[in-house]
Design a protein around this motif. Structure first.
Motif, PDB file in Angstrom:
ATOM      1  N   ALA A 156      38.537  55.488 -41.064  1.00  0.00           N
ATOM      2  CA  ALA A 156      37.797  54.692 -42.047  1.00  0.00           C
ATOM      3  C   ALA A 156      38.738  53.781 -42.837  1.00  0.00           C
ATOM      4  N   SER A 157      39.897  54.307 -43.227  1.00  0.00           N
ATOM      5  CA  SER A 157      40.858  53.491 -43.977  1.00  0.00           C
ATOM      6  C   SER A 157      41.348  52.323 -43.134  1.00  0.00           C
ATOM      7  N   ALA A 158      41.664  52.599 -41.864  1.00  0.00           N
ATOM      8  CA  ALA A 158      42.135  51.524 -40.983  1.00  0.00           C
ATOM      9  C   ALA A 158      41.046  50.484 -40.762  1.00  0.00           C
ATOM     10  N   TYR A 159      39.803  50.943 -40.595  1.00  0.00           N
ATOM     11  CA  TYR A 159      38.680  50.025 -40.386  1.00  0.00           C
ATOM     12  C   TYR A 159      38.511  49.093 -41.585  1.00  0.00           C
ATOM     13  N   PHE A 160      38.500  49.683 -42.778  1.00  0.00           N
ATOM     14  CA  PHE A 160      38.281  48.854 -43.970  1.00  0.00           C
ATOM     15  C   PHE A 160      39.527  48.066 -44.357  1.00  0.00           C
ATOM     16  N   ASP A 161      40.693  48.533 -43.938  1.00  0.00           N
ATOM     17  CA  ASP A 161      41.892  47.716 -44.156  1.00  0.00           C
ATOM     18  C   ASP A 161      41.822  46.435 -43.334  1.00  0.00           C
ATOM     19  N   ILE A 162      41.230  46.515 -42.148  1.00  0.00           N
ATOM     20  CA  ILE A 162      41.041  45.307 -41.346  1.00  0.00           C
ATOM     21  C   ILE A 162      40.095  44.345 -42.057  1.00  0.00           C
ATOM     22  N   LEU A 163      38.977  44.869 -42.532  1.00  0.00           N
ATOM     23  CA  LEU A 163      38.024  44.017 -43.237  1.00  0.00           C
ATOM     24  C   LEU A 163      38.629  43.456 -44.519  1.00  0.00           C
ATOM     25  N   GLU A 451      28.245  58.236 -41.482  1.00  0.00           N
ATOM     26  CA  GLU A 451      27.048  57.484 -41.103  1.00  0.00           C
ATOM     27  C   GLU A 451      26.474  56.712 -42.289  1.00  0.00           C
ATOM     28  N   GLU A 452      26.556  57.290 -43.480  1.00  0.00           N
ATOM     29  CA  GLU A 452      26.020  56.585 -44.647  1.00  0.00           C
ATOM     30  C   GLU A 452      26.858  55.353 -44.958  1.00  0.00           C
ATOM     31  N   VAL A 453      28.172  55.490 -44.867  1.00  0.00           N
ATOM     32  CA  VAL A 453      29.031  54.330 -45.071  1.00  0.00           C
ATOM     33  C   VAL A 453      28.790  53.302 -43.975  1.00  0.00           C
ATOM     34  N   ASN A 454      28.568  53.778 -42.769  1.00  0.00           N
ATOM     35  CA  ASN A 454      28.298  52.855 -41.658  1.00  0.00           C
ATOM     36  C   ASN A 454      27.030  52.038 -41.908  1.00  0.00           C
TER      37      ASN A 454
END
Length: 489
Positions: A156-163, A451-454
């Motif tokens: 999750a951290s890596a995903y949102f770091d990209i965004l 899933e909720e964050v997704n």
């Protein structure tokens, strides 16, 4: 905002992975957080290692348990013998040295078979080894759960770091374009004599700084993308963006003590250290058991046969025994007492480790709760700062047009606006990551949380231009570090 908890009875069993994987059966059309999490669960090497370690500890219990079960051994031999004998006696009557010589030559086979069975009747050492192995399994359950939760937060951290990096890059690109236009305008005004060369140089300096900021943002995006690739073993050309309608609210319930209590009850690292105390305590009992006797029942059967011609009585020989044997340790050179002292110190060490982990977890939960609470206010403040800086920029531009402001004022207002935009992006993603980190420390990071964050994602893809290569498969070969190990090989 409410995220469901794990079941209280067995929250950390490896069934977590099965449940998590089952929730991802439906194929996702875009690379969203759920899809990427599934890839990580299937491909992450650290998690695969933790699963294998758990299986190894389970097998160790069966190894120890085998010492309490019947032991049956069989041995046998089939031997071919060549025997030659030459014997004589010396005679005093001068008949010669070879008088009374006897010669025999025999070639024969022997067969033997031994069958033995034992059963432990009392063996405190082995029983404590089994108990210790069971306590180690309990500890390994928590360690595996901690590895799974850590992977969830890392992905999750890596995903949102990209965004995050993408939005910052967008702001830096817009900043570079805006200041570039300002630089071009300053040059035109200088050429017609409306401004001095110093203002052109000021504009050029600001443009160079904005270009450097843009280059740094591009680098941050690439690094963030590669972190995600390392976690999943996959490459993504696009991922879904985070929607502006994401709710920004305090953690529910809004009681910091609640989150601390949950962490002490459910944090897998805390529970693993607590289970480690039990492992060490059994270790002390295991050392003490070395002073106790062992008792076992045994039975054996032996068979022997020979076809030698020198044997006066033909046939085979058999024997059988049934009985009970005991072994009482009287003196072991002090090793038993030393083992008890060693185990006692290990128990003391594990108790301190637990206390250290407990304190660390409490501190982290309190800090994360405070950070999330501050993030809620920060996001709102950063959003308002964009509005204020945009208004300030418009006012500065108007003042510049009528001569009450200079170009430096305009450039500073431009930079302030785009800094505010970048800071707003930072604040939003800090909130999401800190909220998930809080739930991880509280032991509440589960499938429904992901899933909720997704659900906050928009479904709109953010596309990335992947590095080109003369060889289409060059990247895959570079990422290929070898086939996974074959279990049992």
């Amino acid at each position: 905002m409410r995220l469901a908890h794990w079941a209280v009875n067995a929250p950390f069993r490896p069934l977590l992975l099965a449940v998590l994987t089952a929730s991802f059966i439906a194929p996702a059309q875009a690379a969203d957080l759920v899809t990427i999490t599934r890839d990580a669960l299937n491909n992450n090497a650290a998690l695969a290692s933790a699963r294998s370690e758990f299986s190894s500890v389970e097998a160790a219990r069966d190894v120890a348990r085998g010492g309490l079960l019947p032991q049956v051994n069989a041995s046998g031999s089939a031997v071919h013998n060549e025997q030659f004998e030459s014997q004589g006696s010396a005679r005093g009557d001068g008949a010669g040295a070879n008088a009374g010589v006897g010669v025999s030559d025999d070639s024969y086979n022997t067969v033997s078979l031994t069958l033995e069975a034992t059963q432990a009747l009392f063996n405190a050492v082995t029983r404590q080894e089994v108990t210790q192995a069971e306590r180690q399994i309990d500890q390994q359950v928590y360690l595996l759960a901690a590895t799974e939760q850590q992977l969830l937060i890392d992905v999750a951290s890596a995903y949102f770091d990209i965004l995050r990096a993408h939005e910052v890059l967008e702001a830096r690109l817009a900043q570079e374009r805006a200041i570039g236009r300002q630089l071009e305008q300053a040059r035109e005004q200088f050429e017609v004599g409306l401004i001095a060369i110093t203002e052109v140089e000021e504009a050029r300096a600001s443009f160079d700084q904005s270009r450097a900021d843009r280059i740094a943002a591009e680098s941050n995006l690439q690094v963030a993308f590669e972190v995600l690739e390392q976690l999943t073993g996959q490459r993504y050309a696009s991922i879904e963006a985070l929607g502006d309608s994401m709710p920004i609210a305090l953690p529910t319930p809004t009681d910091r003590d609640y989150w601390v209590e949950q962490s002490l009850e459910r944090n897998p690292q805390v529970l693993a250290q607590q289970a480690g105390i039990e492992v060490s305590r059994v270790g002390v009992e295991l050392a003490r058991a070395g002073r106790l006797p062992t008792v076992q029942a045994f039975a054996n059967y032996q068979y022997a046969d020979s076809d030698s011609e020198l044997v006066l009585v033909s046939g085979y020989v058999t024997s059988a025994q049934v009985g009970v044997s005991a072994n009482v340790p009287i003196y072991t050179g002090g090793s038993t007492s030393a083992s008890i002292r060693q185990g006692t110190f290990q128990l003391e060490s594990s108790q301190y480790d637990f206390e250290s982990q407990r304190r660390t977890t409490i501190q982290q939960v309190r800090s994360l709760y405070t950070q999330v609470s501050n993030n809620v206010e920060t996001v709102e403040a950063r959003q308002q700062a964009i509005v204020s800086n945009r208004s300030a920029l418009e006012a500065t531009r108007a003042g510049y047009e009528v001569g009450t402001r200079n170009i430096v004022d305009v450039l500073n207002a431009e930079q302030s606006l785009y800094n505010a935009i970048a800071n707003y992006a930072e604040a939003r993603y800090d909130y999401v990551v800190n909220l998930l980190s809080l739930r991880q420390q509280a032991g509440l990071l589960d499938v429904e949380a992901i899933e909720e964050v997704n659900a906050w994602l928009t479904g709109e893809d953010i596309h990335f231009i992947l590095p080109e290569s003369n060889e289409p498969d060059a990247y895959q070969r570079a990422m290929d570090i070898g086939a996974p190990p074959t279990p049992g090989a």
